[in-house]
Design a protein around this motif. Structure first.
Motif, PDB file in Angstrom:
ATOM      1  N   VAL A  78       0.757  -1.258  -0.016  1.00 38.05           N
ATOM      2  CA  VAL A  78       0.000  -0.031   0.137  1.00 38.05           C
ATOM      3  C   VAL A  78       0.910   1.167  -0.170  1.00 38.05           C
ATOM      4  CG1 VAL A  78      -1.923   1.283   1.329  1.00 38.05           C
ATOM      5  CG2 VAL A  78      -1.745  -1.410   1.204  1.00 38.05           C
ATOM      6  N   LEU A  79       1.043   1.851  -1.111  1.00 41.71           N
ATOM      7  CA  LEU A  79       2.005   2.808  -1.282  1.00 41.71           C
ATOM      8  C   LEU A  79       1.400   4.161  -0.499  1.00 41.71           C
ATOM      9  CD1 LEU A  79       3.050   2.754  -4.836  1.00 41.71           C
ATOM     10  CD2 LEU A  79       4.361   2.023  -3.198  1.00 41.71           C
ATOM     11  N   ALA A  80       2.213   5.186   0.066  1.00 42.40           N
ATOM     12  CA  ALA A  80       2.056   6.297   0.477  1.00 42.40           C
ATOM     13  C   ALA A  80       1.951   7.167  -0.918  1.00 42.40           C
ATOM     14  CB  ALA A  80       2.907   6.823   1.164  1.00 42.40           C
ATOM     15  N   PRO A  81       0.576   7.730  -1.325  1.00 47.48           N
ATOM     16  CA  PRO A  81       0.670   8.496  -2.646  1.00 47.48           C
ATOM     17  C   PRO A  81       1.136   9.836  -2.529  1.00 47.48           C
ATOM     18  CG  PRO A  81      -1.568   8.235  -1.340  1.00 47.48           C
ATOM     19  CD  PRO A  81      -0.452   7.333  -0.340  1.00 47.48           C
ATOM     20  N   ARG A  82       1.596  10.288  -1.505  1.00 47.98           N
ATOM     21  CA  ARG A  82       2.461  11.428  -1.516  1.00 47.98           C
ATOM     22  C   ARG A  82       3.887  11.300  -2.060  1.00 47.98           C
ATOM     23  NH1 ARG A  82       0.499  15.927   2.470  1.00 47.98           N
ATOM     24  NH2 ARG A  82       1.874  17.114   1.295  1.00 47.98           N
ATOM     25  N   GLU A  83       4.414  10.009  -1.659  1.00 47.77           N
ATOM     26  CA  GLU A  83       5.640   9.664  -2.165  1.00 47.77           C
ATOM     27  C   GLU A  83       5.943   8.822  -3.213  1.00 47.77           C
ATOM     28  OE1 GLU A  83       8.385   8.776   1.276  1.00 47.77           O
ATOM     29  OE2 GLU A  83       6.615   8.960   2.748  1.00 47.77           O
ATOM     30  N   HIS A  84       5.102   8.119  -3.683  1.00 46.17           N
ATOM     31  CA  HIS A  84       5.180   7.159  -4.777  1.00 46.17           C
ATOM     32  C   HIS A  84       3.944   7.027  -5.532  1.00 46.17           C
ATOM     33  CE1 HIS A  84       9.201   5.978  -2.992  1.00 46.17           C
ATOM     34  NE2 HIS A  84       8.445   5.799  -1.915  1.00 46.17           N
ATOM     35  N   LEU A  85       4.237   6.892  -6.949  1.00 46.47           N
ATOM     36  CA  LEU A  85       3.197   6.709  -7.800  1.00 46.47           C
ATOM     37  C   LEU A  85       2.652   5.219  -8.155  1.00 46.47           C
ATOM     38  CD1 LEU A  85       4.619   9.365 -10.626  1.00 46.47           C
ATOM     39  CD2 LEU A  85       2.648   9.582  -8.799  1.00 46.47           C
ATOM     40  N   GLN A  86       3.745   4.492  -8.186  1.00 48.77           N
ATOM     41  CA  GLN A  86       3.388   2.886  -8.648  1.00 48.77           C
ATOM     42  C   GLN A  86       4.576   2.099  -7.953  1.00 48.77           C
ATOM     43  OE1 GLN A  86       3.330   2.103 -12.778  1.00 48.77           O
ATOM     44  NE2 GLN A  86       4.558   3.882 -12.982  1.00 48.77           N
ATOM     45  N   TYR A  87       4.299   0.876  -7.931  1.00 49.66           N
ATOM     46  CA  TYR A  87       5.397  -0.046  -7.627  1.00 49.66           C
ATOM     47  C   TYR A  87       5.591  -1.148  -8.615  1.00 49.66           C
ATOM     48  CZ  TYR A  87       2.162  -3.242  -5.517  1.00 49.66           C
ATOM     49  OH  TYR A  87       1.023  -4.208  -5.377  1.00 49.66           O
ATOM     50  N   GLN A  88       6.602  -1.883  -8.491  1.00 55.76           N
ATOM     51  CA  GLN A  88       6.484  -3.051  -9.481  1.00 55.76           C
ATOM     52  C   GLN A  88       7.659  -4.115  -8.670  1.00 55.76           C
ATOM     53  OE1 GLN A  88       8.366  -2.658 -13.340  1.00 55.76           O
ATOM     54  NE2 GLN A  88       8.797  -0.552 -12.708  1.00 55.76           N
ATOM     55  N   TRP A  89       7.409  -5.428  -8.796  1.00 54.51           N
ATOM     56  CA  TRP A  89       8.447  -6.462  -8.291  1.00 54.51           C
ATOM     57  C   TRP A  89       9.315  -6.923  -9.464  1.00 54.51           C
ATOM     58  CZ3 TRP A  89       9.201  -7.600  -3.402  1.00 54.51           C
ATOM     59  CH2 TRP A  89       8.278  -7.403  -2.565  1.00 54.51           C
ATOM     60  N   LEU A  90      10.628  -6.882  -9.395  1.00 53.79           N
ATOM     61  CA  LEU A  90      11.461  -7.056 -10.632  1.00 53.79           C
ATOM     62  C   LEU A  90      12.553  -8.251 -10.025  1.00 53.79           C
ATOM     63  CD1 LEU A  90      12.190  -3.576 -11.877  1.00 53.79           C
ATOM     64  CD2 LEU A  90      10.744  -5.532 -13.038  1.00 53.79           C
ATOM     65  N   PRO A  91      13.033  -9.161 -11.178  1.00 54.44           N
ATOM     66  CA  PRO A  91      14.228  -9.791 -10.902  1.00 54.44           C
ATOM     67  C   PRO A  91      15.337  -8.861 -10.539  1.00 54.44           C
ATOM     68  CG  PRO A  91      13.321 -10.514 -12.873  1.00 54.44           C
ATOM     69  CD  PRO A  91      12.458  -9.199 -12.686  1.00 54.44           C
ATOM     70  N   TYR A  92      16.348  -9.115  -9.567  1.00 52.37           N
ATOM     71  CA  TYR A  92      17.121  -8.162  -8.995  1.00 52.37           C
ATOM     72  C   TYR A  92      18.135  -7.489  -9.996  1.00 52.37           C
ATOM     73  CZ  TYR A  92      21.450 -11.071  -9.029  1.00 52.37           C
ATOM     74  OH  TYR A  92      22.628 -11.677  -9.287  1.00 52.37           O
ATOM     75  N   ARG A  93      18.499  -7.988 -11.007  1.00 54.74           N
ATOM     76  CA  ARG A  93      19.325  -7.240 -12.142  1.00 54.74           C
ATOM     77  C   ARG A  93      18.601  -6.292 -12.572  1.00 54.74           C
ATOM     78  NH1 ARG A  93      24.185 -11.316 -13.396  1.00 54.74           N
ATOM     79  NH2 ARG A  93      24.217 -12.403 -11.440  1.00 54.74           N
ATOM     80  N   ALA A  94      17.403  -6.638 -13.098  1.00 50.65           N
ATOM     81  CA  ALA A  94      16.497  -5.610 -13.863  1.00 50.65           C
ATOM     82  C   ALA A  94      16.188  -4.286 -12.892  1.00 50.65           C
ATOM     83  CB  ALA A  94      14.970  -6.290 -14.348  1.00 50.65           C
ATOM     84  N   ALA A  95      16.014  -5.008 -11.550  1.00 51.16           N
ATOM     85  CA  ALA A  95      15.590  -3.801 -10.537  1.00 51.16           C
ATOM     86  C   ALA A  95      16.813  -2.836 -10.496  1.00 51.16           C
ATOM     87  CB  ALA A  95      15.299  -4.142  -9.233  1.00 51.16           C
ATOM     88  N   ALA A  96      18.037  -3.338 -10.276  1.00 53.75           N
ATOM     89  CA  ALA A  96      19.219  -2.506 -10.208  1.00 53.75           C
ATOM     90  C   ALA A  96      19.444  -1.851 -11.364  1.00 53.75           C
ATOM     91  CB  ALA A  96      20.496  -3.357 -10.133  1.00 53.75           C
ATOM     92  N   ASP A  97      19.264  -2.361 -12.503  1.00 53.97           N
ATOM     93  CA  ASP A  97      19.046  -1.418 -13.985  1.00 53.97           C
ATOM     94  C   ASP A  97      18.302  -0.114 -13.717  1.00 53.97           C
ATOM     95  OD1 ASP A  97      21.396  -2.633 -14.811  1.00 53.97           O
ATOM     96  OD2 ASP A  97      19.914  -4.263 -16.119  1.00 53.97           O
ATOM     97  N   LEU A  98      17.009  -0.286 -13.217  1.00 54.22           N
ATOM     98  CA  LEU A  98      16.063   0.697 -13.070  1.00 54.22           C
ATOM     99  C   LEU A  98      16.336   1.798 -12.275  1.00 54.22           C
ATOM    100  CD1 LEU A  98      13.401   1.420 -14.702  1.00 54.22           C
ATOM    101  CD2 LEU A  98      12.079   0.123 -13.048  1.00 54.22           C
ATOM    102  N   CYS A  99      17.110   1.534 -10.786  1.00 57.53           N
ATOM    103  CA  CYS A  99      17.294   2.507 -10.070  1.00 57.53           C
ATOM    104  C   CYS A  99      18.073   3.651 -10.605  1.00 57.53           C
ATOM    105  CB  CYS A  99      18.163   1.769  -8.945  1.00 57.53           C
ATOM    106  SG  CYS A  99      17.218   0.678  -7.780  1.00 57.53           S
ATOM    107  N   PHE A 100      17.679   4.725 -10.196  1.00 53.76           N
ATOM    108  CA  PHE A 100      18.068   6.143 -10.369  1.00 53.76           C
ATOM    109  C   PHE A 100      19.264   6.413  -9.549  1.00 53.76           C
ATOM    110  CE2 PHE A 100      15.792   7.860  -7.015  1.00 53.76           C
ATOM    111  CZ  PHE A 100      16.583   8.860  -6.501  1.00 53.76           C
ATOM    112  N   SER A 101      19.493   6.004  -8.371  1.00 60.32           N
ATOM    113  CA  SER A 101      20.581   6.028  -7.469  1.00 60.32           C
ATOM    114  C   SER A 101      21.383   4.871  -7.670  1.00 60.32           C
ATOM    115  CB  SER A 101      20.021   6.028  -5.911  1.00 60.32           C
ATOM    116  OG  SER A 101      20.965   5.838  -5.239  1.00 60.32           O
ATOM    117  N   PRO A 102      22.911   5.388  -7.980  1.00 62.87           N
ATOM    118  CA  PRO A 102      23.973   4.201  -8.153  1.00 62.87           C
ATOM    119  C   PRO A 102      24.132   3.477  -6.667  1.00 62.87           C
ATOM    120  CG  PRO A 102      24.615   6.350  -8.955  1.00 62.87           C
ATOM    121  CD  PRO A 102      23.271   6.841  -8.389  1.00 62.87           C
ATOM    122  N   SER A 103      23.850   3.948  -5.401  1.00 59.10           N
ATOM    123  CA  SER A 103      24.021   3.415  -4.508  1.00 59.10           C
ATOM    124  C   SER A 103      22.892   2.282  -4.051  1.00 59.10           C
ATOM    125  CB  SER A 103      24.144   4.181  -3.019  1.00 59.10           C
ATOM    126  OG  SER A 103      23.146   4.943  -2.712  1.00 59.10           O
TER     127      SER A 103
END
Length: 155
Positions: free
Chosen positions: A115-140
């Motif tokens: 259940v997302l906090a609408p003021r903080e996030h628009l949507q979510y998704q579950w991804l395999p970990y490598r695909a998730a890492a590729d999508l992150c804007f933050s290098p850390s």
């Protein structure tokens, strides 16, 4: 009140290495894991992690029925010091340009309700970990996600 330049990054994942990512409401197309600053200098980092997970995803982490057990939250003992993006520097005291981020992992069941906090996030998704890492804007954040297989064996 200014934000404290000490925060947590919580990588939420399942046993099959699916990672939860959320799209920021204030920066569409910026995908990330749970992040958040301490509320007070003396707040324990684990308490910050539990609070931020609840606020951003609705996931309760506690030793009570219906919650993800507290033992599933692990301090990965990694920290990153990074330059605060200029767009968010106004949230910090004048002259503060760096933040220290402490990395945690949270193992959740595959059917965990989000259940997302609408003021903080628009949507979510579950991804395999490598695909998730590729999508992150933050290098850390991306680097933490890539470390997931190492920490999964400790869960």
């Amino acid at each position: 009140m200014y934000k404290i330049p000490e925060s947590v990054l919580v990588v939420i994942y399942t046993k099959d290495l699916q990672v939860l990512l959320m799209e920021r409401a204030d920066k569409p197309d910026y995908w990330q894991s749970v992040t958040g600053s301490k509320d007070a200098p003396e707040e324990p980092l684990s308490a910050t992690a539990v609070r931020e997970v609840r606020e951003e995803t609705g996931i309760m982490v506690a030793d009570e029925s219906g919650a993800v057990p507290l033992s599933h939250l692990r301090d990965w003992r990694l920290s990153n010091v990074y330059e605060i993006y200029p767009v968010w520097r106004h949230r910090y005291a004048p002259g503060v340009t760096k933040n220290t981020e402490h990395v945690f992992g949270l193992l959740v069941p595959a059917d965990t309700r989000i259940v997302l906090a609408p003021r903080e996030h628009l949507q979510y998704q579950w991804l395999p970990y490598r695909a998730a890492a590729d999508l992150c804007f933050s290098p850390s954040n991306a680097e933490a996600i890539l470390q997931l297989p190492r920490y999964l064996n400790d869960s």
